[in-house]
Scaffold this active site. Structure first.
Site, PDB file in Angstrom:
ATOM      1  N   THR A  49       0.836  -1.206   0.000  1.00  0.00           N
ATOM      2  CA  THR A  49       0.000   0.000   0.000  1.00  0.00           C
ATOM      3  C   THR A  49       0.870   1.256   0.000  1.00  0.00           C
ATOM      4  O   THR A  49       0.629   2.196  -0.779  1.00  0.00           O
ATOM      5  CB  THR A  49      -0.922  -0.010   1.243  1.00  0.00           C
ATOM      6  OG1 THR A  49      -1.735  -1.186   1.191  1.00  0.00           O
ATOM      7  CG2 THR A  49      -1.806   1.224   1.294  1.00  0.00           C
ATOM      8  N   CYS A  60     -19.299  -8.484   2.811  1.00  0.00           N
ATOM      9  CA  CYS A  60     -18.901  -8.645   4.219  1.00  0.00           C
ATOM     10  C   CYS A  60     -17.629  -9.433   4.495  1.00  0.00           C
ATOM     11  O   CYS A  60     -16.938  -9.164   5.452  1.00  0.00           O
ATOM     12  CB  CYS A  60     -20.005  -9.276   5.070  1.00  0.00           C
ATOM     13  SG  CYS A  60     -21.500  -8.327   5.028  1.00  0.00           S
TER      14      CYS A  60
HETATM   15  C1  LIG Z   1      -2.818  -6.063  -5.889  1.00  0.00           C
HETATM   16  C2  LIG Z   1      -2.505  -5.611  -4.500  1.00  0.00           C
HETATM   17  N1  LIG Z   1      -1.977  -4.392  -4.319  1.00  0.00           N
HETATM   18  C3  LIG Z   1      -1.670  -3.933  -3.097  1.00  0.00           C
HETATM   19  C4  LIG Z   1      -1.890  -4.685  -1.978  1.00  0.00           C
HETATM   20  C5  LIG Z   1      -1.558  -4.127  -0.628  1.00  0.00           C
HETATM   21  O1  LIG Z   1      -0.380  -4.724  -0.121  1.00  0.00           O
HETATM   22  P1  LIG Z   1      -0.071  -4.640   1.450  1.00  0.00           P
HETATM   23  O2  LIG Z   1      -1.012  -5.563   2.128  1.00  0.00           O
HETATM   24  O3  LIG Z   1       1.353  -5.065   1.563  1.00  0.00           O
HETATM   25  O4  LIG Z   1      -0.258  -3.224   1.845  1.00  0.00           O
HETATM   26  C6  LIG Z   1      -2.468  -5.953  -2.110  1.00  0.00           C
HETATM   27  C7  LIG Z   1      -2.786  -6.778  -0.929  1.00  0.00           C
HETATM   28  O5  LIG Z   1      -3.677  -7.590  -0.940  1.00  0.00           O
HETATM   29  C8  LIG Z   1      -2.770  -6.426  -3.414  1.00  0.00           C
HETATM   30  O6  LIG Z   1      -3.312  -7.638  -3.603  1.00  0.00           O
END
Ligand SMILES: Cc1ncc(COP(=O)(O)O)c(C=O)c1O
Length: 393
Positions: free
Chosen positions: A72, A324
């Site tokens: 993220t 949910c």
């Molecule tokens: C495609 C994608 N992008 C970003 C993320 C976010 O990663 P993180 O959980 O390390 O913040 C995820 C997590 O599920 C993801 O699947």
């Protein structure tokens, strides 16, 4: 009861080799890599070794890798850096099926006055490049398109899109969180400016990620403070997790070829059997361009949550695209963007595999699932035909 874990797109087990390599840095070697003394300073070399291992997995130069706290943060950083380094440009393009790390950050920027275009996908969850071409304009600062979708596993034509954007001199970021470690990626030939990855999707711990930034790309830090990561990401390094991520990437580099074949074999066996044994099942997503470890199936006339709860009683972990289950009240935005009928969205289940899954575990799901579906359809008014017969053999 043994846990059968088929939710590896949510998170993965930390590889034992990764944990072994991390432990000393959670115990005796607790120094700060920025310290002048040897006790701390020796960790600097370990961080740099990890950086080289991450770089090698994606074909980057070590100095193009910035450690972050998660996927993220990498996504947010890439987007924010692009708009900060493109003054005067106010347009961002992304897709309707991104992870919330991109989607919600773009929505946040649109509330701040940026113009954001969310490009649609087709019924197979695949992007039409023509749709992208239609919306690019002189005001476009960034295009951010995921490499592979977390819910369906659909792989986007990132190389093709990158070529177009390179000619137009528009910054291009790809969220490759679900792709790195599952399929080969080489930024030497892949025309992207920035690429996000996350440790916990490839058998490293949670809370560590990286952003690849191609040499020469304009970059503004998101976390501002100390001089760490050459001033590109402030904050004392999460040394043990960085070392763990390095090891996980080294393992992925070594095993990738074999794992693609292994996972695809298991996934296809599961998918084929469930389609054969349960009527009214559909595969969501483009089966010709998909991660080898993911299948997203819709079982008509039943609720995904109900399936998950029943599987949970057998120790089987999967996830669902219906309301949910993922902490959200909305059914999957990905399946909705694909135009999957509501009844099918509500009965959707994702199985996502890893190197630790076995053929026996697949057999167990194949053994259990038809009974679970039949039983739930018996309870559902939609699961019976006009004569009251359940719609599953
Ligand atoms: C495609 C994608 N992008 C970003 C993320 C976010 O990663 P993180 O959980 O390390 O913040 C995820 C997590 O599920 C993801 O699947």
């Amino acid at each position: 009861m043994n846990t059968i874990y088929f939710d590896n797109n949510a998170t993965t087990r930390v590889a034992p080799e990764v944990l072994d390599e991390m432990l000393p840095y959670l115990e005796g070697f607790y120094g700060n890599p920025s310290s002048m003394h040897t006790f701390g300073g020796q960790l600097y070399r370990k961080v740099e070794e990890a950086r080289s291992r991450v770089a090698q997995l994606v074909g980057a130069e070590p100095e193009e890798i910035i450690f972050t706290s998660c996927g993220t943060e990498s996504d947010n950083t890439a987007i924010m850096s692009s708009v900060e380094s493109s003054p005067g440009k106010r347009h961002i393009i992304t897709t309707r099926v991104e992870h919330p790390a991109v989607l919600n950050f773009c929505k946040h920027l649109s509330r701040k006055g940026f113009r954001v275009t969310f490009v649609p996908v087709n019924n197979y969850g695949q992007m039409n490049i023509e749709e992208l071409l239609k919306v690019i304009d002189d005001d476009t600062a960034l295009v951010s398109i995921m490499y592979a979708n977390n819910e369906t596993g659909v792989i986007f034509p990132v190389a093709e899109i990158g070529e177009i954007l390179k000619k137009r001199r528009i910054l291009f970021h790809t969220d490759a969180v679900q792709a790195v470690g599952k399929i080969p990626i080489d930024v030497k030939t892949l025309p992207v400016d920035m690429l996000s990855l996350s440790g916990h999707k490839l058998h490293a711990p949670k809370g560590i990620g990286t952003l690849y930034v191609r040499k020469g790309t304009r970059f503004y830090p998101f976390m501002i403070g100390g001089h760490q990561e050459r001033g590109r990401r402030a904050g004392t390094e999460n040394v043990a997790s960085i070392i763990g991520l390095g090891k996980a990437c080294e393992l992925a580099s070594k095993n990738l070829g074999n794992e693609v074949t292994y996972l695809k074999g298991l996934r296809d066996k599961l998918e084929t059997a469930l389609i054969k044994l349960c009527p009214d099942v559909r595969v969501n997503g483009d089966i010709n361009s998909r991660l080898p470890n993911t299948t997203n199936l819709s079982f008509e006339y039943v609720e995904g949550e109900a399936i998950l709860l029943r599987l949970n009683e057998y120790g089987i972990c999967a996830s669902s695209g219906s309301a949910c289950t993922s902490g959200s009240l909305e059914p999957s935005h990905v399946l909705r963007a694909m135009g999957v009928p509501f009844t099918a969205i509500h009965g959707s289940i994702r199985f996502s595999l890893s190197r630790y899954n076995t053929a026996e575990e697949i057999d167990r799901v194949i053994e259990i699932m038809p009974g679970v579906i039949k039983e739930l359809r018996l309870l559902s008014p939609f699961g019976r035909d006009k004569l009251g017969q359940v719609k599953c053999s």
